[in-house]
Design a protein around this motif. Sequence first.
Motif, mmCIF file in Angstrom:
data_model
loop_
_atom_site.group_PDB
_atom_site.id
_atom_site.type_symbol
_atom_site.label_atom_id
_atom_site.label_comp_id
_atom_site.label_asym_id
_atom_site.label_seq_id
_atom_site.Cartn_x
_atom_site.Cartn_y
_atom_site.Cartn_z
ATOM 1 N N ASP A 32 0.850 -1.187 0.000
ATOM 2 C CA ASP A 32 0.000 0.000 0.000
ATOM 3 C C ASP A 32 0.888 1.240 0.000
ATOM 4 O O ASP A 32 1.875 1.293 0.730
ATOM 5 C CB ASP A 32 -0.892 0.041 1.245
ATOM 6 C CG ASP A 32 -1.974 -1.026 1.207
ATOM 7 O OD1 ASP A 32 -2.600 -1.186 0.147
ATOM 8 O OD2 ASP A 32 -2.182 -1.691 2.236
ATOM 9 N N ILE A 33 0.510 2.217 -0.813
ATOM 10 C CA ILE A 33 1.227 3.491 -0.844
ATOM 11 C C ILE A 33 0.259 4.579 -0.418
ATOM 12 O O ILE A 33 -0.821 4.737 -0.997
ATOM 13 C CB ILE A 33 1.794 3.799 -2.240
ATOM 14 C CG1 ILE A 33 2.741 2.691 -2.700
ATOM 15 C CG2 ILE A 33 2.510 5.138 -2.237
ATOM 16 C CD1 ILE A 33 3.302 2.879 -4.094
ATOM 17 N N GLU A 43 1.049 2.659 -10.671
ATOM 18 C CA GLU A 43 2.229 2.700 -11.533
ATOM 19 C C GLU A 43 3.526 2.637 -10.731
ATOM 20 O O GLU A 43 4.433 1.884 -11.066
ATOM 21 C CB GLU A 43 2.223 3.973 -12.368
ATOM 22 C CG GLU A 43 1.238 3.965 -13.484
ATOM 23 C CD GLU A 43 1.399 5.176 -14.379
ATOM 24 O OE1 GLU A 43 2.210 6.064 -14.068
ATOM 25 O OE2 GLU A 43 0.705 5.230 -15.402
ATOM 26 N N CYS A 44 3.611 3.431 -9.691
ATOM 27 C CA CYS A 44 4.821 3.506 -8.871
ATOM 28 C C CYS A 44 5.121 2.151 -8.220
ATOM 29 O O CYS A 44 6.248 1.675 -8.240
ATOM 30 C CB CYS A 44 4.653 4.592 -7.822
ATOM 31 S SG CYS A 44 6.054 4.802 -6.736
ATOM 32 N N ALA A 71 1.365 14.211 3.044
ATOM 33 C CA ALA A 71 0.332 13.548 2.244
ATOM 34 C C ALA A 71 -0.429 14.520 1.354
ATOM 35 O O ALA A 71 -0.878 14.147 0.277
ATOM 36 C CB ALA A 71 -0.642 12.805 3.163
ATOM 37 N N ASP A 72 -0.559 15.766 1.781
ATOM 38 C CA ASP A 72 -1.357 16.726 1.011
ATOM 39 C C ASP A 72 -0.589 17.396 -0.125
ATOM 40 O O ASP A 72 -1.152 18.179 -0.877
ATOM 41 C CB ASP A 72 -1.956 17.778 1.938
ATOM 42 C CG ASP A 72 -0.900 18.608 2.646
ATOM 43 O OD1 ASP A 72 0.275 18.208 2.667
ATOM 44 O OD2 ASP A 72 -1.263 19.677 3.186
ATOM 45 N N LEU A 73 0.680 17.081 -0.285
ATOM 46 C CA LEU A 73 1.489 17.636 -1.359
ATOM 47 C C LEU A 73 1.320 16.784 -2.619
ATOM 48 O O LEU A 73 1.514 15.567 -2.572
ATOM 49 C CB LEU A 73 2.967 17.659 -0.943
ATOM 50 C CG LEU A 73 3.982 18.129 -1.983
ATOM 51 C CD1 LEU A 73 3.791 19.612 -2.274
ATOM 52 C CD2 LEU A 73 5.398 17.861 -1.481
ATOM 53 N N GLU A 74 0.970 17.423 -3.738
ATOM 54 C CA GLU A 74 0.870 16.687 -4.993
ATOM 55 C C GLU A 74 2.281 16.311 -5.446
ATOM 56 O O GLU A 74 3.169 17.164 -5.498
ATOM 57 C CB GLU A 74 0.193 17.539 -6.054
ATOM 58 C CG GLU A 74 -0.116 16.774 -7.310
ATOM 59 C CD GLU A 74 -0.923 17.592 -8.299
ATOM 60 O OE1 GLU A 74 -0.663 17.428 -9.507
ATOM 61 O OE2 GLU A 74 -1.774 18.379 -7.871
ATOM 62 N N LYS A 75 2.486 15.031 -5.739
ATOM 63 C CA LYS A 75 3.827 14.534 -6.023
ATOM 64 C C LYS A 75 3.927 13.951 -7.425
ATOM 65 O O LYS A 75 2.967 13.404 -7.941
ATOM 66 C CB LYS A 75 4.197 13.446 -5.011
ATOM 67 C CG LYS A 75 4.180 13.929 -3.581
ATOM 68 C CD LYS A 75 4.144 12.745 -2.628
ATOM 69 C CE LYS A 75 3.859 13.197 -1.232
ATOM 70 N NZ LYS A 75 2.442 13.511 -1.006
ATOM 71 N N GLN A 76 5.127 14.041 -7.985
ATOM 72 C CA GLN A 76 5.421 13.367 -9.235
ATOM 73 C C GLN A 76 6.102 12.050 -8.865
ATOM 74 O O GLN A 76 7.261 12.036 -8.439
ATOM 75 C CB GLN A 76 6.316 14.224 -10.122
ATOM 76 C CG GLN A 76 6.482 13.642 -11.494
ATOM 77 C CD GLN A 76 7.012 14.669 -12.464
ATOM 78 O OE1 GLN A 76 6.972 15.871 -12.223
ATOM 79 N NE2 GLN A 76 7.505 14.189 -13.588
ATOM 80 N N ALA A 77 5.390 10.954 -9.002
ATOM 81 C CA ALA A 77 5.832 9.659 -8.490
ATOM 82 C C ALA A 77 7.173 9.214 -9.054
ATOM 83 O O ALA A 77 7.978 8.625 -8.332
ATOM 84 C CB ALA A 77 4.773 8.600 -8.769
ATOM 85 N N SER A 78 7.449 9.480 -10.309
ATOM 86 C CA SER A 78 8.687 8.987 -10.909
ATOM 87 C C SER A 78 9.927 9.527 -10.206
ATOM 88 O O SER A 78 10.941 8.839 -10.114
ATOM 89 C CB SER A 78 8.734 9.330 -12.396
ATOM 90 O OG SER A 78 8.681 10.731 -12.583
ATOM 91 N N HIS A 79 9.880 10.739 -9.682
ATOM 92 C CA HIS A 79 11.021 11.303 -8.943
ATOM 93 C C HIS A 79 11.305 10.515 -7.670
ATOM 94 O O HIS A 79 12.430 10.520 -7.170
ATOM 95 C CB HIS A 79 10.753 12.763 -8.570
ATOM 96 C CG HIS A 79 11.085 13.745 -9.637
ATOM 97 N ND1 HIS A 79 10.428 13.776 -10.842
ATOM 98 C CD2 HIS A 79 12.012 14.728 -9.680
ATOM 99 C CE1 HIS A 79 10.927 14.746 -11.583
ATOM 100 N NE2 HIS A 79 11.897 15.337 -10.909
ATOM 101 N N LEU A 80 10.309 9.846 -7.132
ATOM 102 C CA LEU A 80 10.407 9.183 -5.839
ATOM 103 C C LEU A 80 10.845 7.724 -5.918
ATOM 104 O O LEU A 80 11.163 7.113 -4.899
ATOM 105 C CB LEU A 80 9.050 9.262 -5.120
ATOM 106 C CG LEU A 80 8.401 10.641 -5.049
ATOM 107 C CD1 LEU A 80 7.022 10.537 -4.411
ATOM 108 C CD2 LEU A 80 9.275 11.624 -4.312
ATOM 109 N N ASP A 81 10.868 7.148 -7.118
ATOM 110 C CA ASP A 81 11.144 5.717 -7.286
ATOM 111 C C ASP A 81 12.412 5.255 -6.571
ATOM 112 O O ASP A 81 12.389 4.258 -5.844
ATOM 113 C CB ASP A 81 11.296 5.361 -8.770
ATOM 114 C CG ASP A 81 10.004 5.373 -9.542
ATOM 115 O OD1 ASP A 81 8.930 5.557 -8.939
ATOM 116 O OD2 ASP A 81 10.076 5.196 -10.777
#
Length: 154
Positions: A32-33, A43-44, A71-81
């Motif tokens: 779970d993410i 996707e992530c 949690a309330d910050l919109e994130k670009q998942a690919s940067h976090l991989d």
Amino acid sequence: MLARTNSATPWGIDARRVRVEVDVHLGVPRVDIVGLSRYSTRECRERVRCAIEASDFELPPRRVTLNLAPADLEKQASHLDLAIAIAWLAALGELPPDTFEQRLFCGELGLDGSVRPVRGALALAELAAAEDLRELVLPAANASNDVCCNIGSS
């Protein structure tokens, strides 16, 4: 076991810090993410899982919870991989968990385990310096942008 790493996401021309926390424990195997949109989560999760397995690490059947704060910050998942994969492996005991506190990790993972460049390297470097982090870890391809930084004095 709980492990933490630091990452960041683009925010306009700046970057915002994201704290990655991964908890691995016994239970029904599931990942779970928390802190990403439903679409990005799927996707992530698959991208990171495939990359870890392609890098010759075994992911035992465990209950895995990943928290991406705030949690309330919109994130670009690919940067976090990259940060997610490192924290996941540390939570499994594959990497020493106490070595990542002063580092900022950003990179998109390929399904084959390769690390792909991310946009905003200069903003990421500025964030790392402003947050007094000792080291910024980016894909090697980001270095070809002629952006070189020395973060901190250590």
